[in-house]
Design a protein around this motif. Structure first.
Motif, PDB file in Angstrom:
ATOM      1  N   HIS A 139     -15.648   6.437  12.832  1.00 40.26           N
ATOM      2  CA  HIS A 139     -15.349   7.133  11.582  1.00 40.26           C
ATOM      3  C   HIS A 139     -14.632   6.246  10.580  1.00 40.26           C
ATOM      4  O   HIS A 139     -13.901   5.329  10.952  1.00 40.26           O
ATOM      5  CB  HIS A 139     -14.469   8.358  11.854  1.00 40.26           C
ATOM      6  CG  HIS A 139     -15.107   9.351  12.758  1.00 40.26           C
ATOM      7  ND1 HIS A 139     -16.144  10.159  12.354  1.00 40.26           N
ATOM      8  CD2 HIS A 139     -14.862   9.653  14.056  1.00 40.26           C
ATOM      9  CE1 HIS A 139     -16.509  10.929  13.358  1.00 40.26           C
ATOM     10  NE2 HIS A 139     -15.752  10.643  14.410  1.00 40.26           N
ATOM     11  N   LYS A 140     -14.808   6.581   9.322  1.00 46.78           N
ATOM     12  CA  LYS A 140     -14.049   5.956   8.246  1.00 46.78           C
ATOM     13  C   LYS A 140     -12.770   6.769   8.062  1.00 46.78           C
ATOM     14  O   LYS A 140     -12.772   7.990   8.207  1.00 46.78           O
ATOM     15  CB  LYS A 140     -14.857   5.947   6.955  1.00 46.78           C
ATOM     16  CG  LYS A 140     -16.089   5.076   7.043  1.00 46.78           C
ATOM     17  CD  LYS A 140     -16.911   5.185   5.794  1.00 46.78           C
ATOM     18  CE  LYS A 140     -18.219   4.434   5.977  1.00 46.78           C
ATOM     19  NZ  LYS A 140     -19.167   4.710   4.904  1.00 46.78           N
ATOM     20  N   VAL A 141     -11.682   6.070   7.763  1.00 47.94           N
ATOM     21  CA  VAL A 141     -10.404   6.727   7.522  1.00 47.94           C
ATOM     22  C   VAL A 141      -9.753   6.158   6.271  1.00 47.94           C
ATOM     23  O   VAL A 141      -9.900   4.976   5.981  1.00 47.94           O
ATOM     24  CB  VAL A 141      -9.433   6.587   8.727  1.00 47.94           C
ATOM     25  CG1 VAL A 141      -9.857   7.428   9.899  1.00 47.94           C
ATOM     26  CG2 VAL A 141      -9.284   5.148   9.154  1.00 47.94           C
ATOM     27  N   ASP A 142      -9.070   7.007   5.545  1.00 51.57           N
ATOM     28  CA  ASP A 142      -8.349   6.607   4.335  1.00 51.57           C
ATOM     29  C   ASP A 142      -6.889   6.403   4.712  1.00 51.57           C
ATOM     30  O   ASP A 142      -6.229   7.322   5.191  1.00 51.57           O
ATOM     31  CB  ASP A 142      -8.484   7.697   3.273  1.00 51.57           C
ATOM     32  CG  ASP A 142      -7.825   7.302   1.964  1.00 51.57           C
ATOM     33  OD1 ASP A 142      -6.695   6.781   1.988  1.00 51.57           O
ATOM     34  OD2 ASP A 142      -8.438   7.537   0.909  1.00 51.57           O
ATOM     35  N   ILE A 143      -6.404   5.191   4.504  1.00 51.29           N
ATOM     36  CA  ILE A 143      -5.000   4.876   4.761  1.00 51.29           C
ATOM     37  C   ILE A 143      -4.440   4.235   3.499  1.00 51.29           C
ATOM     38  O   ILE A 143      -4.953   3.209   3.040  1.00 51.29           O
ATOM     39  CB  ILE A 143      -4.829   3.933   5.968  1.00 51.29           C
ATOM     40  CG1 ILE A 143      -5.389   4.584   7.234  1.00 51.29           C
ATOM     41  CG2 ILE A 143      -3.354   3.557   6.153  1.00 51.29           C
ATOM     42  CD1 ILE A 143      -5.389   3.697   8.450  1.00 51.29           C
ATOM     43  N   ASN A 144      -3.433   4.861   2.941  1.00 53.32           N
ATOM     44  CA  ASN A 144      -2.786   4.360   1.724  1.00 53.32           C
ATOM     45  C   ASN A 144      -3.783   4.154   0.587  1.00 53.32           C
ATOM     46  O   ASN A 144      -3.642   3.236  -0.224  1.00 53.32           O
ATOM     47  CB  ASN A 144      -2.019   3.064   2.001  1.00 53.32           C
ATOM     48  CG  ASN A 144      -0.935   3.222   3.033  1.00 53.32           C
ATOM     49  OD1 ASN A 144      -0.301   4.270   3.117  1.00 53.32           O
ATOM     50  ND2 ASN A 144      -0.715   2.199   3.846  1.00 53.32           N
ATOM     51  N   GLY A 145      -4.842   4.967   0.531  1.00 52.37           N
ATOM     52  CA  GLY A 145      -5.840   4.866  -0.530  1.00 52.37           C
ATOM     53  C   GLY A 145      -6.915   3.821  -0.280  1.00 52.37           C
ATOM     54  O   GLY A 145      -7.741   3.566  -1.157  1.00 52.37           O
ATOM     55  N   PHE A 146      -6.934   3.214   0.889  1.00 48.15           N
ATOM     56  CA  PHE A 146      -7.941   2.210   1.239  1.00 48.15           C
ATOM     57  C   PHE A 146      -8.805   2.748   2.367  1.00 48.15           C
ATOM     58  O   PHE A 146      -8.310   3.436   3.260  1.00 48.15           O
ATOM     59  CB  PHE A 146      -7.286   0.893   1.680  1.00 48.15           C
ATOM     60  CG  PHE A 146      -6.449   0.261   0.603  1.00 48.15           C
ATOM     61  CD1 PHE A 146      -7.046  -0.479  -0.404  1.00 48.15           C
ATOM     62  CD2 PHE A 146      -5.072   0.425   0.595  1.00 48.15           C
ATOM     63  CE1 PHE A 146      -6.273  -1.067  -1.411  1.00 48.15           C
ATOM     64  CE2 PHE A 146      -4.292  -0.155  -0.396  1.00 48.15           C
ATOM     65  CZ  PHE A 146      -4.895  -0.900  -1.410  1.00 48.15           C
ATOM     66  N   ILE A 147     -10.084   2.383   2.365  1.00 48.28           N
ATOM     67  CA  ILE A 147     -11.006   2.854   3.395  1.00 48.28           C
ATOM     68  C   ILE A 147     -11.064   1.841   4.541  1.00 48.28           C
ATOM     69  O   ILE A 147     -11.378   0.665   4.337  1.00 48.28           O
ATOM     70  CB  ILE A 147     -12.425   3.103   2.835  1.00 48.28           C
ATOM     71  CG1 ILE A 147     -12.354   4.093   1.671  1.00 48.28           C
ATOM     72  CG2 ILE A 147     -13.361   3.599   3.934  1.00 48.28           C
ATOM     73  CD1 ILE A 147     -11.788   5.456   2.041  1.00 48.28           C
ATOM     74  N   PHE A 148     -10.770   2.334   5.732  1.00 45.57           N
ATOM     75  CA  PHE A 148     -10.841   1.558   6.965  1.00 45.57           C
ATOM     76  C   PHE A 148     -11.918   2.189   7.838  1.00 45.57           C
ATOM     77  O   PHE A 148     -12.299   3.341   7.644  1.00 45.57           O
ATOM     78  CB  PHE A 148      -9.501   1.596   7.713  1.00 45.57           C
ATOM     79  CG  PHE A 148      -8.421   0.781   7.073  1.00 45.57           C
ATOM     80  CD1 PHE A 148      -8.065  -0.443   7.602  1.00 45.57           C
ATOM     81  CD2 PHE A 148      -7.751   1.242   5.947  1.00 45.57           C
ATOM     82  CE1 PHE A 148      -7.058  -1.204   7.019  1.00 45.57           C
ATOM     83  CE2 PHE A 148      -6.749   0.489   5.353  1.00 45.57           C
ATOM     84  CZ  PHE A 148      -6.402  -0.743   5.887  1.00 45.57           C
ATOM     85  N   VAL A 149     -12.396   1.432   8.810  1.00 49.74           N
ATOM     86  CA  VAL A 149     -13.355   1.967   9.771  1.00 49.74           C
ATOM     87  C   VAL A 149     -12.778   1.759  11.167  1.00 49.74           C
ATOM     88  O   VAL A 149     -12.194   0.704  11.467  1.00 49.74           O
ATOM     89  CB  VAL A 149     -14.759   1.319   9.618  1.00 49.74           C
ATOM     90  CG1 VAL A 149     -14.717  -0.170   9.907  1.00 49.74           C
ATOM     91  CG2 VAL A 149     -15.780   2.012  10.485  1.00 49.74           C
ATOM     92  N   GLU A 150     -12.901   2.790  11.990  1.00 49.87           N
ATOM     93  CA  GLU A 150     -12.458   2.692  13.371  1.00 49.87           C
ATOM     94  C   GLU A 150     -13.449   1.841  14.158  1.00 49.87           C
ATOM     95  O   GLU A 150     -14.644   1.868  13.880  1.00 49.87           O
ATOM     96  CB  GLU A 150     -12.402   4.081  14.009  1.00 49.87           C
ATOM     97  CG  GLU A 150     -11.413   5.022  13.363  1.00 49.87           C
ATOM     98  CD  GLU A 150     -11.507   6.414  13.946  1.00 49.87           C
ATOM     99  OE1 GLU A 150     -10.445   6.974  14.243  1.00 49.87           O
ATOM    100  OE2 GLU A 150     -12.632   6.939  14.102  1.00 49.87           O
TER     101      GLU A 150
END
Length: 171
Positions: A139-150
């Motif tokens: 999944h993609k996750v939003d952290i501090n307004g940035f998109i990360f991918v698991e």
């Protein structure tokens, strides 16, 4: 203590001297990731030393630290967060690292059923290396307004239905 050597590349247990050497030399993509996560480089490299059960290794190339990697406990005792931060000098030995990726990831995997973490979505070089190491993306996750991918990797020995530990009991 040397764990393995190959053509100038050497894997050893990490020390705080490695942290001090690498922290000001991290490659731009790693610095950007840490900035997105609001984590200082030295803190990110030293954090595993403060956690029970964590392991940290340093890649030396011609006796100079070029990367640190390891695992830190996760939310389940048989899961671990895997990490790696490196200097720009890692490019000098990328072919050597590529041919050693499998055993290094297996070493990190150890007895953990699952390794996992996140990376910035646009970090394609690291994503390619992770795929070569047997990791899958989630999944993609939003952290501090940035998109990360698991990303994650399951221990094939612990999770295969054909081994004795995982075989269901038939009555």
């Amino acid at each position: 203590m040397i764990i393995k050597e190959d053509d100038g590349l050497c894997l050893v247990k990490s020390t705080m001297d490695h942290v001090d050497y690498l922290a000001p030399r991290l490659r731009d993509i790693d610095l950007l990731e840490l900035e997105m996560l609001r984590v200082e480089p030295r803190y990110a490299l030293a954090y595993p030393f403060t956690q029970d059960g964590s392991i940290s290794y340093t890649l030396l190339y011609r006796k100079n630290p070029i990367a640190m990697m390891g695992t830190v406990s996760s939310w389940r005792p048989d899961y671990a967060r895997v990490w790696m931060l490196s200097s720009g000098n890692i490019r000098k030995c990328r072919k050597i690292i590529a041919r050693n990726t499998k055993w290094m990831v297996d070493l990190l995997q150890g007895d953990y059923a699952r390794l996992h973490n996140i990376i910035p979505l646009e970090n394609m070089a690291t994503r390619k290396w992770l795929q070569n190491g047997g990791f899958t993306f989630g999944h993609k996750v939003d952290i501090n307004g940035f998109i990360f991918v698991e990303f994650f990797r399951c221990n094939s020995i612990k999770n295969i239905i054909y081994n004795e530990m995982s075989r269901p009991v038939m009555h």
